[in-house]
Design an enzyme around this catalytic site. Structure first.
Site, PDB file in Angstrom:
ATOM      1  N   HIS A   6      -1.332   1.617   7.551  1.00 43.81           N
ATOM      2  CA  HIS A   6      -1.873   1.455   6.198  1.00 43.81           C
ATOM      3  C   HIS A   6      -1.777   2.789   5.480  1.00 43.81           C
ATOM      4  O   HIS A   6      -1.932   3.856   6.084  1.00 43.81           O
ATOM      5  CB  HIS A   6      -3.325   0.989   6.269  1.00 43.81           C
ATOM      6  CG  HIS A   6      -3.971   0.817   4.925  1.00 43.81           C
ATOM      7  ND1 HIS A   6      -3.453  -0.032   3.966  1.00 43.81           N
ATOM      8  CD2 HIS A   6      -5.085   1.390   4.381  1.00 43.81           C
ATOM      9  CE1 HIS A   6      -4.224   0.019   2.891  1.00 43.81           C
ATOM     10  NE2 HIS A   6      -5.220   0.869   3.118  1.00 43.81           N
TER      11      HIS A   6
ATOM     12  N   CYS B   3      34.784  30.961  10.630  1.00 42.47           N
ATOM     13  CA  CYS B   3      34.503  32.115   9.785  1.00 42.47           C
ATOM     14  C   CYS B   3      35.683  32.359   8.849  1.00 42.47           C
ATOM     15  O   CYS B   3      36.819  32.539   9.319  1.00 42.47           O
ATOM     16  CB  CYS B   3      34.238  33.352  10.635  1.00 42.47           C
ATOM     17  SG  CYS B   3      33.961  34.845   9.657  1.00 42.47           S
TER      18      CYS B   3
ATOM     19  N   CYS C  54       0.832  -1.208   0.000  1.00 43.42           N
ATOM     20  CA  CYS C  54       0.000   0.000   0.000  1.00 43.42           C
ATOM     21  C   CYS C  54       0.865   1.256   0.000  1.00 43.42           C
ATOM     22  O   CYS C  54       0.456   2.291  -0.527  1.00 43.42           O
ATOM     23  CB  CYS C  54      -0.962   0.006   1.182  1.00 43.42           C
ATOM     24  SG  CYS C  54      -0.170  -0.186   2.790  1.00 43.42           S
TER      25      CYS C  54
ATOM     26  N   CYS D 238      31.420  39.474  12.399  1.00 39.00           N
ATOM     27  CA  CYS D 238      31.817  40.327  11.269  1.00 39.00           C
ATOM     28  C   CYS D 238      30.754  40.450  10.192  1.00 39.00           C
ATOM     29  O   CYS D 238      30.967  41.155   9.193  1.00 39.00           O
ATOM     30  CB  CYS D 238      33.119  39.818  10.658  1.00 39.00           C
ATOM     31  SG  CYS D 238      32.922  38.243   9.761  1.00 39.00           S
TER      32      CYS D 238
ATOM     33  N   CYS E 175      28.150  35.190  10.019  1.00 38.19           N
ATOM     34  CA  CYS E 175      28.945  35.379  11.234  1.00 38.19           C
ATOM     35  C   CYS E 175      28.350  36.502  12.074  1.00 38.19           C
ATOM     36  O   CYS E 175      28.074  37.593  11.558  1.00 38.19           O
ATOM     37  CB  CYS E 175      30.391  35.704  10.862  1.00 38.19           C
ATOM     38  SG  CYS E 175      31.460  35.997  12.296  1.00 38.19           S
TER      39      CYS E 175
ATOM     40  N   CYS F 182      37.031  36.046   9.761  1.00 37.82           N
ATOM     41  CA  CYS F 182      37.664  36.217  11.077  1.00 37.82           C
ATOM     42  C   CYS F 182      38.846  35.264  11.277  1.00 37.82           C
ATOM     43  O   CYS F 182      39.656  35.470  12.189  1.00 37.82           O
ATOM     44  CB  CYS F 182      36.646  35.994  12.191  1.00 37.82           C
ATOM     45  SG  CYS F 182      35.271  37.166  12.180  1.00 37.82           S
TER      46      CYS F 182
END
Length: 925
Positions: free
Chosen positions: A875, A787, A600, A743, A740, A790
């Site tokens: 089902h 990052c 099914c 920054c 970030c 950074c």
């Protein structure tokens, strides 16, 4: 040539044109078409030499219409030599076209002279008045002197154009370049290319006609007899395009410098052009994967510009989930977008908290009781029948073996219990409405006369429903307890009749590769015991007999087992076994699918896909055969079996069919689909989509520009520069942005998807689809992100957006999850999710680049895959809206029945199928 005969066949070119229409020749063989075309040309020449221009014109036009059909047939490339032999080369057909043009010009002059004799003009008109005093459009007579009404007719939607194409009442002039037209164009006999290379200011219609190809000239000549003439380029949206564009110049030529033609309606421009049409109707274009050329729009920001200039633009998860049902969410006033989304939630909460009048509560309760009582009676009768059967089986054998009819009864009980659960939620909301009303009356310290008794009546009926709900829950728990005991007994029970039988049991399916993993988030009620029997080697014969194994004509296959997964040779046609059950007045697309032993989950998904009109049309017209890939894992076998099955579902002859061949093929490539265990319909859908895309991934896509965006690059890497209709219909692209906090540097990645998997809110019996969407697309904080700006680990915010919306949006609701309270065991969330049947707005969840496209952002529901029951017993069914009959139907394996629209939304909803494509009728073939 004999003297020209008098006009007798018609009074104008419009009526004469109607005699040139030929029936659909798609199903005729090449031999028949060639013979017919040859006879038509002979007839045309005979009438031309006899001076009967009208009959010659009709025969010539029919000849070129047949020639056009011949060139569009898939086997035309293989029969070019035969076509040249029968009908001549291009130069011969050019001469025939010249003869037709001369007859056409002569007839126009003669019909015009006939009109002038019959009704001499009283007012001298200029060439600019060629449209006439009136035009008929959609049954309304419009004055040509009304600029406002003419402007309204200056644009036509893709839906309207497609409808007129079906009626063959429109002539389409495609004014893109020759290269673009040859790369992709409409598969419509009355569409042709007026190349932008030959269109220039100052031209008359006659000069433009002279520069057209021979084939295009015949279609150009019909511009006065078609009900509508539509102009189309790549993406013009307005009725008054920029004056320096090819489409604007062509429009000016037809309107102002075509004095010999009287158009039956104002000329129209296709809204958003071929770029939009190919998204709406990909199966009616020669190359659906073509990309529109990029425009140099200096006033638009770069497509991959910063997604979120400010962190305040991001709606965070805590803004959505950190409020109680009766409280208020926090609103981020700094972000307009975030504030708007949150205010929508506030608005919904305020609406739900407003006290309803007592008479409205009474009406709601009366409506609920009427539906619930009917469901109660059905459930009581089903449970009584189930208990009788179960007790009888327990007396006959220590291990209960369910027959197909028993399974069907159990499935029916699961669905009735699910409906009862939905009514329970409605009853709880009635109680909340009543409490809210009583609190309001307590504040006012007044109770209107007669409402006290009404309040007591509502309360008593609510309590009565609650007692019935508790009884339903008790009956369900008791049934599951008895089934669990029967399963445990069955594990240890080995029937003597089976062990002493002389029948040799068939061998079990071949063992799968050792590195395959099986994930079964949803199991049917017999799945666990069946799995255990296979492991223990007990009851193998029972399982094999219960499953309807696919039957193949092995004589048509190579004897080597290694050839099973390879494509069948054309000279050895595959004999499929659909085991059809003939039906009486079965509608097309309303054929059921037999349950082949816990299939099914598969039946539900196949019915939903079958009601995707664009996919169905692609399959039943055999267009898919031109794009099958034989170099992938599945060798094109999956699309062949899916297409063959869809054809059976849509021939309108069968009450139900079996999907044995498809089940056999998918089992060869994924071991979890081989046995008789219940599986997860979402898992099957995801794998099937990948297989279908891979089977049809033959459409080559060339990179037209040296520099492409990151989104386009990711798409090309996913598709490997080869696409498919499945990709164009079901696949979208997600953009994941990480920003970030320190920054504000953004980093974006892209990933393709064929469906969205949404979490459901915890501990909430009633929720809304937009809440699940908001949770999925809200920002979340991540820690320790490296990052790139950074150069160290930072706190960041991650946010998902859709960078490419698919025409068909599939939404999966994550109902099955690992519950930590139950040691990580999978359980099912029974949330009653309310979702829109129309106007699902996706604009809040798309990336900035996607918001600039012409792609529609509003979707309509057309199918639902439902799951009833729990992990221990479940089902699947499907609810589908028929494009042909404009109503909803329920597909419960082999049983198909009509469905009231109000019943589509239920707590059983598991996978939702939305589309912005028009729900067009599937044509018969």
């Amino acid at each position: 040539m004999a003297h020209t005969k008098k006009l007798y066949l018609s009074k104008n070119m419009e009526d004469l044109e109607q005699l040139t229409i030929i029936p659909d020749c798609c199903n005729k063989s090449m031999r028949i078409l060639l013979n017919t075309a040859q006879k038509l040309y002979t007839t045309a020449e005979k009438h031309r030499l006899d001076g009967d221009e009208e009959m010659a014109y009709v025969a010539y036009m029919k000849y070129f219409n047949i020639l056009n059909d011949i060139r569009k047939k898939p086997d035309y490339p293989n029969n070019k030599a035969a076509v040249r032999e029968k009908l001549g080369d291009k130069e011969a057909n050019r001469r025939k076209m010249d003869a037709l043009e001369k007859i056409n010009d002569s007839l126009r002059d003669r019909y015009r002279a006939l009109r002038q004799v019959a009704t001499p003009p009283t007012i001298t008109s200029s060439p600019l008045d060629h449209i006439g005093d009136t035009v008929i459009s959609n049954g309304a007579i419009l004055s040509s002197s009304s600029p406002k009404e003419y402007a309204q007719l200056g644009i036509i939607s893709c839906e309207s154009l497609f409808q007129r194409m079906q009626e063959k009442t429109v002539l389409v002039m495609d004014c893109r370049s020759i290269a673009d037209y040859e790369n992709s164009h409409l598969t419509y006999n009355w569409a042709f290319n007026v190349p932008e290379e030959i269109i220039s200011s100052g031209m008359s219609a006659g000069r433009l006609q002279a520069r057209l190809s021979s084939q295009s000239k015949a279609l150009w000549a019909s511009r006065s007899v078609k009900e509508t003439v539509v102009l189309m380029d790549w993406n013009t949206k307005d009725a008054e395009p920029a004056s320096n564009t090819a489409i604007a110049i062509l429009l000016d030529i037809l309107k102002n410098w075509d004095p010999d033609v009287t158009y039956r309606a104002p000329i129209q421009i296709l809204e958003s052009g071929y770029e939009y049409f190919i998204m709406m109707y990909p199966s009616h274009c020669t190359n659906p994967s073509v990309q529109a050329p990029k425009q140099n729009n200096n006033d638009i920001e770069p497509i991959d510009d910063i997604e979120y200039p400010s962190l305040s633009d991001i709606t965070m998860k805590e803004d959505i989930t950190s409020y109680a049902p009766g409280g208020r969410p926090r609103i981020n006033r700094a972000s307009k977008l975030a504030a708007m989304r949150t205010m929508n939630l506030v608005s919904n909460e305020v609406k739900s908290e407003q006290a309803k009048p007592i008479d409205e509560i009474l009406r709601d309760q009366a409506n609920l009781l009427q539906r619930a009582e009917h469901n109660d009676q059905l459930l009581i009768d089903a449970n009584r029948k189930w208990n009788t059967i179960f007790e009888l089986k327990q007396l006959q054998a220590e291990g209960v073996e369910l027959s197909p009819s028993d399974q069907e009864l159990l499935y029916n009980i699961l669905q009735l219990e699910n409906t009862a659960e939905d009514y329970k939620i409605e009853n709880n909301h009635l109680r909340e409405d009543l409490n809210r009303y009583k609190e309001e009356q307590a504040i006012k310290k007044t109770t209107p006369n007669g409402e006290t008794e009404a309040t007591r009546c509502i309360e008593s009926k609510i309590l009565e429903r609650q007692r019935l709900d508790e009884k339903h829950a008790h009956d369900r728990i008791e049934r599951e307890r008895l089934l669990a005991i029967a399963r445990e007994t069955k594990k240890l029970y080995n029937p003597p009749s089976i062990m002493s039988s002389t029948i040799t049991p068939p061998p079990p399916p071949p063992p799968p590769p050792a590195n395959d993993t099986t994930i079964i988030p949803s199991l049917d009620h017999d799945s666990i015991v069946d799995m255990q029997n296979i492991k223990n080697g007990l009851g193998t014969l029972l399982i094999e007999q219960a499953a309807e194994l696919p039957r193949f004509d092995r004589g048509m296959k190579p004897p080597s087992s290694t050839q099973i997964v390879k494509p069948v040779e054309k000279s050895q046609p595959l004999v499929r076994d659909f085991s059809p059950v003939i039906g009486h007045n079965v509608g097309r697309g309303l054929t059921g699918l037999k349950n082949l032993g816990n299939t099914c989950y598969m039946n539900s998904i196949l019915q939903c896909l079958s009601h995707t009109p664009q996919l169905t049309e692609y399959c039943i017209t055999d267009k898919y055969k031109n794009y099958i890939s034989r170099s992938n894992k599945t060798n094109g076998q999956v699309i062949e079996e899916v297409a063959a099955l869809i054809k059976e579902l849509w021939n309108g002859q069968y009450k139900c069919v079996a999907s044995r061949d498809l089940r056999y093929v998918v089992g060869q490539y994924q071991k979890i689909f081989r046995g008789v265990d219940q599986q997860d319909s979402h898992e099957f859908l995801t794998i099937l989509m990948d297989w279908l895309h891979s089977d049809l991934q033959t459409l080559n896509v060339k990179q037209k520009r040296e520099t492409i965006t990151a989104s386009e690059k990711a798409w090309m890497e996913f598709t490997k520069a080869k696409e498919s209709l499945i990709l164009h219909l079901f696949y979208g692209q997600m953009k994941s942005t990480v920003k970030c906090v320190t920054c504000n540097r953004e980093s974006a990645t892209y990933e393709c998807f064929s469906n969205l998997s949404l979490e459901l809110p915890e501990n909430k019996e009633l929720c809304y689809l937009n809440q699940c969407m908001d949770m999925y697309f809200s920002g979340e904080r991540i820690h320790g992100w490296n990052c790139p700006n950074c150069k160290t680990k930072r706190e960041a915010i991650k946010k998902l957006d859709i960078s490419k919306l698919p025409p068909v949006l599939v939404v999966h609701l994550k109902r099955f999850h690992a519950d930590p309270i139950q040691s990580g065991a999978y359980t099912k969330k029974q949330n009653y999710l309310r979702f829109p049947l129309e106007n699902l707005e996706m604009t809040p969840y798309i990336a900035r680049a996607e918001s600039r496209t012409v792609t529609p952002k509003i979707y309509q529901l057309y199918a639902v895959s439902n799951h009833y029951g729990t992990m221990e017993g479940g089902h699947y069914t499907a609810f589908c809206k028929s494009a042909n009959y404009k109503r909803w139907y329920k597909f419960d394996d082999q049983i198909v029945s009509t469905l009231d629209t109000s019943s589509v939304v239920s707590s059983a909803a598991y996978i939702l199928f939305y589309t912005w494509l028009p729900h067009t009728q599937v044509s018969s073939h």
